[in-house]
Design a protein around this motif. Structure first.
Motif, PDB file in Angstrom:
ATOM      1  N   GLY A 168      39.016 -24.001 -44.893  1.00 25.26           N
ATOM      2  CA  GLY A 168      39.816 -23.998 -45.721  1.00 25.26           C
ATOM      3  C   GLY A 168      40.129 -25.323 -46.704  1.00 25.26           C
ATOM      4  O   GLY A 168      41.403 -25.553 -47.318  1.00 25.26           O
ATOM      5  N   GLU A 169      39.028 -26.034 -46.905  1.00 27.80           N
ATOM      6  CA  GLU A 169      38.987 -27.308 -47.500  1.00 27.80           C
ATOM      7  C   GLU A 169      38.454 -27.065 -48.834  1.00 27.80           C
ATOM      8  O   GLU A 169      37.379 -26.491 -49.161  1.00 27.80           O
ATOM      9  CB  GLU A 169      38.257 -28.189 -46.628  1.00 27.80           C
ATOM     10  N   TRP A 170      39.102 -27.744 -49.904  1.00 25.92           N
ATOM     11  CA  TRP A 170      38.735 -27.925 -51.402  1.00 25.92           C
ATOM     12  C   TRP A 170      38.262 -28.913 -51.677  1.00 25.92           C
ATOM     13  O   TRP A 170      38.981 -30.256 -51.498  1.00 25.92           O
ATOM     14  CB  TRP A 170      39.823 -27.177 -52.250  1.00 25.92           C
ATOM     15  N   VAL A 181      55.629 -22.420 -61.942  1.00 28.32           N
ATOM     16  CA  VAL A 181      56.389 -23.505 -61.180  1.00 28.32           C
ATOM     17  C   VAL A 181      55.508 -23.434 -60.014  1.00 28.32           C
ATOM     18  O   VAL A 181      55.202 -22.654 -59.182  1.00 28.32           O
ATOM     19  CB  VAL A 181      57.597 -23.108 -61.162  1.00 28.32           C
ATOM     20  N   SER A 182      55.292 -24.555 -59.502  1.00 27.69           N
ATOM     21  CA  SER A 182      54.499 -24.960 -58.311  1.00 27.69           C
ATOM     22  C   SER A 182      55.255 -25.951 -57.651  1.00 27.69           C
ATOM     23  O   SER A 182      55.970 -26.865 -58.298  1.00 27.69           O
ATOM     24  CB  SER A 182      53.108 -25.052 -58.520  1.00 27.69           C
ATOM     25  N   GLY A 224      48.314 -17.891 -60.495  1.00 30.63           N
ATOM     26  CA  GLY A 224      48.270 -17.243 -59.173  1.00 30.63           C
ATOM     27  C   GLY A 224      48.710 -17.912 -58.020  1.00 30.63           C
ATOM     28  O   GLY A 224      49.260 -17.285 -57.141  1.00 30.63           O
ATOM     29  N   ARG A 225      48.606 -19.149 -58.256  1.00 29.11           N
ATOM     30  CA  ARG A 225      49.147 -20.121 -56.985  1.00 29.11           C
ATOM     31  C   ARG A 225      50.545 -20.778 -57.351  1.00 29.11           C
ATOM     32  O   ARG A 225      50.911 -21.663 -56.454  1.00 29.11           O
ATOM     33  CB  ARG A 225      48.116 -21.315 -56.967  1.00 29.11           C
ATOM     34  N   THR A 281      46.481 -26.302 -55.296  1.00 29.25           N
ATOM     35  CA  THR A 281      46.911 -25.989 -56.647  1.00 29.25           C
ATOM     36  C   THR A 281      47.137 -27.193 -57.445  1.00 29.25           C
ATOM     37  O   THR A 281      47.141 -28.220 -56.992  1.00 29.25           O
ATOM     38  CB  THR A 281      48.218 -25.599 -56.735  1.00 29.25           C
ATOM     39  N   GLY A 282      46.182 -27.149 -58.649  1.00 35.64           N
ATOM     40  CA  GLY A 282      46.087 -28.160 -59.542  1.00 35.64           C
ATOM     41  C   GLY A 282      44.524 -28.569 -59.689  1.00 35.64           C
ATOM     42  O   GLY A 282      44.576 -29.448 -60.652  1.00 35.64           O
TER      43      GLY A 282
END
Length: 676
Positions: free
Chosen positions: A571-573, A496-497, A397-398, A372-373
């Motif tokens: 699962g890596e960004w 909010v996250s 959405g996150r 997220t971000g």
């Protein structure tokens, strides 16, 4: 843009060496002044930077310094000690030596036969910082400053920390940039062919990555208080024109300065701009005649001419009209408004609860993926095509989102919104991030502003207080300042996250927050509708001196400025960023300056300890050919990662002269995670 070639006074340029108080070190200066200034003295204006007047800032310098000189000032550009063509070795940013040297320069300028004794300082970013800081040291000749895109708070409003959280994106990126920049050599055509290489070796031997020092100070201690003029606004004796842009991370300093400095010595100006001078015409606009506006400031405070600038509103601010989300805007729609007091009586706080009383005390779970971000946009928008945040729907959405009802009328805000949240954290260390968005009828989400709180610093930035899981507390924090108008038919969203990578470096443990909406709220600084047609705020069209004839490389197939990739199996960004400060170019004197950089940020969506950031730079300077060729090259790499207990830093620099290695430096450093 209007380029002015003829001025009231004929201009001459000269390069000089300015002595400092240690008696050994001289700073190199370039001075533009009226030819007849010795017989008809003028005030001096100083811009004082590490960014190399001989090449890196010379196109920008050519726009403004000759212009000021033509209007009756000696406009002076000085390289900081250890940078550009100045002697000595580079130190930490804004250290005591830099500021003492700056005071020496101010006093030297005031004593010159072509100077009236009155001095002003100006600058953007680093030059805006040290203008404020030297003004707080109050050298007698310094009467006024213009500080652009700078801050009064080095800890909580700079490139290192925000809301007490480690700024992952610029803590690493700017440290890596400055390691490369500080490693650049002086120019032999200025310092001499026999001196440049020994001077360069001395600089390289003295290098120390800023990252080490910055992460050694994870709370607001004396290190950060040094140079933070918010510690004592009363120390500033010079008149201050504070300038910022709604797309610049330092804009809140303008609001604080107009609030805390005496009204007869300060004015604030905030436009729609990025981290740039407002006359340069870089997105987002509109640009203004900024040089003319600052000339009013200088004439008022350095020449004693009543220009009317002090009858302008205390704060002139741009109110953005709503726009669809985009990563760049040539011009923002909107209008100028004026406030004669700050805080303003025209602004009231509209408290909007996040939940209703139908389900009192029922918490919602905030547990965002670690990536997220990624759609946060650039921390320092620079006028490039990929700078600004794109549509926030994926980020929303996150996050956990709270939407207002559809607005029936326009809601205009000006200032710093706040959020008040009732929370419990499952881990002793956590972050909370709030984003204020404008949601259109088609569902698109435009980021309006945002804010961060490291829950360790919820009781003050000077200390770290861990959370007791299972305990609810009320926390309140500010979002960044903004002027924005939400239109009828839209909704106001608070998202909010607990993650915001790579802006915020994650804590070492995967956690989650429980938030009680009915006991939480967003507080909006709503500006009442006023009839401002009677006293419109207007600026002249941009005007500059003729541009420097620099030839820039324009690659036909450039690499993406900002590229996000997702390894689905791992699962890596990965986020890859080209900061695009100007690239490679050739100057009129034959200097070829080549520059390339890449920042890489990686994280797995389920593992905060997978966070890794790398900055890589290559810089080459060359001139001439054959036996007369000068060729200097720098390669720099900085990497930051973390375990649960400590930050791990690896840096290296290699410097070459005409293909031969001059120096190789490498550093490995760890430091405990006290707050980060």
């Amino acid at each position: 843009m209007k380029y002015r070639e003829e001025f009231e006074r004929q201009v001459v340029r000269e390069d000089v060496w300015i002595p400092t108080r240690d008696g050994r070190t001289h700073l190199h200066a370039r001075i533009w002044r009226p030819v007849d200034a010795v017989s008809d003295p003028v005030p001096a204006l100083l811009e004082y930077l590490p960014y190399r007047k001989s090449d890196w800032t010379s196109p920008r310098d050519a726009q403004r310094h000759p212009w000021y000189a033509g209007h009756g000032y000696a406009s002076v550009r000085v390289d900081i000690r250890g940078h550009g063509d100045s002697e000595g070795t580079p130190g930490d940013e804004y250290d005591a030596q830099e500021l003492a040297d700056g005071v020496d320069v101010v006093n030297w300028l005031a004593a010159q036969p072509w100077c009236t004794g009155a001095v002003g300082m100006f600058g953007i970013s680093w030059g805006g910082f040290n203008s404020l800081q030297i003004a707080a040291l109050a050298p007698e000749p310094l009467k006024a400053i213009v500080t652009v895109c700078s801050t009064d708070d080095r800890y909580d409003n700079d490139v290192h920390y925000t809301g007490g959280a480690v700024l992952g994106i610029d803590m690493l990126a700017w440290a890596g940039t400055m390691l490369a920049f500080a490693a650049r050599p002086p120019d032999p055509t200025v310092v001499g062919t026999d001196r440049w290489l020994p001077m360069w070796r001395e600089r390289l031997d003295a290098l120390e990555p800023f990252l080490h020092t910055w992460l050694d100070h994870q709370q607001r201690d004396d290190y950060w208080k040094h140079g933070s003029v918010c510690e004592d606004y009363d120390a500033i004796g010079a008149a201050v024109l504070a300038v910022g842009g709604w797309h610049d991370p330092y804009r809140d300093a303008v609001l604080r300065l107009v609030e805390h400095l005496p009204g007869d010595r300060v004015r604030g100006l905030i436009g729609p701009w990025s981290h740039q001078y407002p006359d340069r015409g870089l997105p987002p606009g509109p640009a203004i005649g900024f040089l003319q506006e600052t000339l009013r400031w200088w004439d008022q405070h350095l020449k004693g001419i009543d220009t009317g600038v002090m009858r302008e509103p205390l704060l002139r601010a741009w109110i953005n009209d709503p726009v669809p989300p985009a990563t760049s805007y040539e011009e923002m729609p909107g209008r100028w408004v004026g406030e004669s007091n700050w805080p303003s009586p025209n602004i009231t706080w509209d408290t909007r609860p996040l939940g209703s009383g139908d389900t009192p005390g029922t918490p919602v779970l905030v547990r965002s993926p670690q990536h997220t971000g990624l759609d946060a946009g650039r921390f320092f928008p620079f006028g490039n095509a990929s700078d600004l945040p794109p549509d926030q729907r994926e980020e929303d959405g996150r996050s956990v989102c709270f939407d207002s009802p559809v607005l029936e009328e326009r809601v205009e805000i000006l200032g710093r919104p706040r959020v008040r949240l009732r929370l419990d954290s499952a881990t002793p260390r956590a972050h909370v991030i709030a984003r204020l968005c404008d949601v259109a009828p088609d569902g698109s989400s435009t980021l309006v502003t945002r804010g961060v709180l490291n829950l360790l610093s919820r009781h003050g930035r000077e200390k770290a207080v861990e959370w007791s899981p299972g305990t609810y507390e009320d926390v309140e924090f500010e979002l960044n300042g903004i002027g924005y108008a939400f239109p009828p038919g839209h909704r106001i969203r608070l998202a909010v996250s607990d993650a915001y990578w790579p802006w915020v470096w994650p804590h070492g443990e995967r956690g989650e927050l429980r938030l009680v909406p009915a006991d939480s709220a967003v507080l909006l600084p709503v500006r009442e509708a006023l009839d401002e047609a009677q006293a419109p705020i207007v600026f002249e069209e941009p005007e500059q001196a003729p541009p420097l004839p620099v030839t820039y490389d324009r690659p036909t197939d450039p690499a993406p400025e900002r590229l996000v990739t997702h390894d689905v199996a791992k699962g890596e960004w990965t986020l890859e960023v080209d900061p695009n400060y100007g690239g490679s170019r050739t100057y009129p004197d034959g200097l070829r300056y080549e520059e390339s950089a890449r920042e890489t940020y990686r994280i797995r969506s389920d593992d905060p300890l997978s966070a890794r950031a790398v900055s890589e730079w290559r810089i080459r300077l060359r001139r001439g050919a054959g036996g007369d060729e000068w060729d200097a090259e720098i390669m720099a790499r900085t990497e930051l990662r973390a375990t649960a207990a400590e930050f791990v830093m690896d840096s290296r620099v290699e410097a070459r002269a005409n293909g031969e290695t001059v120096a190789k430096r490498a550093w490995h450093r760890t430091t405990p995670r006290t707050s980060g």
